[in-house]
Design an enzyme around this catalytic site. Structure first.
Site, PDB file in Angstrom:
ATOM      1  N   CYS A 205     -14.139   1.652 -15.214  1.00 38.59           N
ATOM      2  CA  CYS A 205     -14.846   3.242 -14.988  1.00 38.59           C
ATOM      3  C   CYS A 205     -13.575   4.108 -14.792  1.00 38.59           C
ATOM      4  O   CYS A 205     -13.115   4.844 -13.948  1.00 38.59           O
ATOM      5  CB  CYS A 205     -15.507   3.351 -13.596  1.00 38.59           C
ATOM      6  SG  CYS A 205     -16.686   4.853 -13.719  1.00 38.59           S
TER       7      CYS A 205
ATOM      8  N   GLU B  39       0.696  -1.071  -0.107  1.00 41.43           N
ATOM      9  CA  GLU B  39       0.086   0.071   0.082  1.00 41.43           C
ATOM     10  C   GLU B  39       0.762   1.313  -0.092  1.00 41.43           C
ATOM     11  O   GLU B  39       0.672   2.263  -0.700  1.00 41.43           O
ATOM     12  CB  GLU B  39      -1.052  -0.064   1.375  1.00 41.43           C
ATOM     13  CG  GLU B  39      -2.101  -1.171   1.039  1.00 41.43           C
ATOM     14  CD  GLU B  39      -3.027  -1.082   0.064  1.00 41.43           C
ATOM     15  OE1 GLU B  39      -2.871  -0.065  -0.796  1.00 41.43           O
ATOM     16  OE2 GLU B  39      -3.638  -1.918  -0.401  1.00 41.43           O
TER      17      GLU B  39
HETATM   18  S1  SF4 Z   1     -21.904   2.574 -16.143  1.00 43.27           S
HETATM   19 FE1  SF4 Z   1     -21.282   4.395 -14.747  1.00 43.27          FE
HETATM   20  S2  SF4 Z   1     -20.032   3.494 -13.062  1.00 43.27           S
HETATM   21 FE2  SF4 Z   1     -19.975   1.961 -14.815  1.00 43.27          FE
HETATM   22  S3  SF4 Z   1     -18.284   2.442 -16.275  1.00 43.27           S
HETATM   23 FE3  SF4 Z   1     -20.046   3.668 -16.913  1.00 43.27          FE
HETATM   24  S4  SF4 Z   1     -19.874   5.741 -15.865  1.00 43.27           S
HETATM   25 FE4  SF4 Z   1     -18.578   4.183 -14.659  1.00 43.27          FE
END
Ligand code: SF4
Length: 288
Positions: free
Chosen positions: A190, A35
Site C-alpha cells: 500500500c 529505530e
Molecule cells: S486494497 Fe486498500 S489497503 Fe490494500 S493496497 Fe489497495 S488501497 Fe492499500
C-alpha cells in the site's frame, strides 16, 4: 479478533522481509538504535550503518562512555545527524537512570532524549513484546485507506494511536505482529503513489478501494529539495569536520569555496546551536 487483524497476520507470516531487527534475540538496545536510524532513512541504507554501530557499541553504556564526536563521526552520511547526538544522550540517560538497561515502560522511554510516540512504543512492542499501538507513516496510510476511505492520511495526530489500537487483537504477541504487518504492508504493497491492491490482503475490506478510489486530497508536507538547501550545507560542514585529520579546522577554512557564503555561515551557526559543532578559539570541531 478485529476484522483487519487476521488477514494482516497471515500476510505478514508469508511476506515479511527478513530484517536484522526482526531476528530473535536482536535485543532492546539493537531495536532502539535501529529505530533511531529508521526515523528518516530507508532500510537498505540503515542496515550496514546499524551493524557497524552495534559492533562498536554493543550496549548503551559502551556508547555513553564514548565522546559525542565519535557518535557523530560514526553516523557518517545517514542524514539528520542530530539523531546521533540524541542517541548518545539517550545512552547516557539509560546508563544513569536505568542501570544501563533500555527501559520497557513507555513513559520511561518517552522521557529519553530523541524518543517520541513511535519509537517508544516500537521498543516496548518489538523488543519487549508488550501490547501498544505502533504508528509510523506507512501504518497511517494503510489505516487512512483501509479504514477511513481516504487516499492519504492527514497530518500526524494523537487519534492515530486510538485508530491503530482499534485493529489490534487482545493477545500481546498477535498485536505485535499486526503492528509490524501494517507497517510492512504500507512499505511494500500500500505504497504512497502506486498501491498494489491485487496483492493486498485487505483488498476485499478496504474502504478506499470499495469507494472507487476517490481523490480525497493530500495534506502531506512535501519533502524540501536537498540540492542547494541549508541541509546540504550542514551535511557538507559536518563532513569536513568528520574527515579532519586533527579533529578541528579553522572556521574560515570550512567550505571556504561554498557558492553561498551566507548559507555556509547559517549552516555553521545552526550546527553550533544544535550542539553538533563546537567553536573554540576560531576553530570548529565535533562536540567532545
Ligand atoms: S486494497 Fe486498500 S489497503 Fe490494500 S493496497 Fe489497495 S488501497 Fe492499500
Amino acid at each position: 479478533m478485529p476484522a483487519l487483524a487476521e488477514p494482516l497476520i497471515a500476510w505478514y507470516r508469508g511476506n515479511a522481509r527478513d530484517l536484522p531487527w526482526r531476528r530473535p534475540g536482536f535485543g532492546a538496545w539493537g531495536t532502539l538504535v535501529s529505530e533511531f536510524m529508521l526515523q528518516q532513512t530507508p532500510v537498505t541504507r540503515v542496515i550496514p550503518h546499524l551493524e557497524a554501530w552495534l559492533e562498536r557499541w554493543h550496549t548503551p553504556a559502551a556508547l555513553a562512555a564514548a565522546a559525542p564526536a565519535d557518535a557523530v563521526r560514526q553516523w557518517a552520511n545517514l542524514g539528520y545527524p542530530r539523531r546521533a547526538l540524541w542517541l548518545h544522550r539517550a545512552a547516557v540517560e539509560i546508563r544513569d537512570r536505568h542501570d544501563g538497561a533500555v527501559p520497557r515502560d513507555v513513559d520511561a522511554l518517552l522521557a529519553l532524549t530523541g524518543i517520541g510516540d513511535y519509537t517508544a512504543r516500537a521498543v516496548a512492542v518489538f523488543a519487549y513484546g508488550d501490547r501498544h499501538p505502533v504508528v509510523d507513516t506507512n501504518t497511517r496510510r494503510v489505516l487512512a485507506r483501509a479504514v477511513d476511505g481516504r487516499a492519504q492520511p492527514g497530518p500526524p495526530a494523537k487519534g492515530d494511536l486510538a485508530a491503530m489500537s482499534a485493529i489490534l487483537p487482545a493477545d500481546d504477541a498477535e498485536a505485535a505482529v499486526v503492528n509490524a504487518a501494517a507497517m510492512e504492508l504500507g512499505a511494500l504493497v500500500c505504497t504512497a503513489r502506486a498501491p498494489r491492491c491485487a496483492q493486498c490482503p485487505l483488498s476485499d475490506r478496504c474502504a478506499w478501494r470499495a469507494a472507487g478510489y476517490p481523490d480525497t486530497g493530500d495534506e502531506r508536507r512535501k519533502q524540501a529539495r536537498y540540492e542547494g538547501s541549508d541541509r546540504q550545507a550542514r551535511g557538507a560542514v559536518l563532513k569536513v569536520l568528520r574527515d579532519a585529520a586533527h579533529h578541528e579546522v579553522p572556521q574560515d577554512d570550512v567550505l571556504a569555496d561554498w557558492p553561498d557564503a551566507r548559507q555556509r555561515d547559517r549552516a555553521i551557526d545552526s550546527l553550533i546551536a544544535d550542539g553538533l559543532v563546537e567553536a573554540v578559539g576560531g576553530m570548529l570541531r565535533l562536540p567532545r
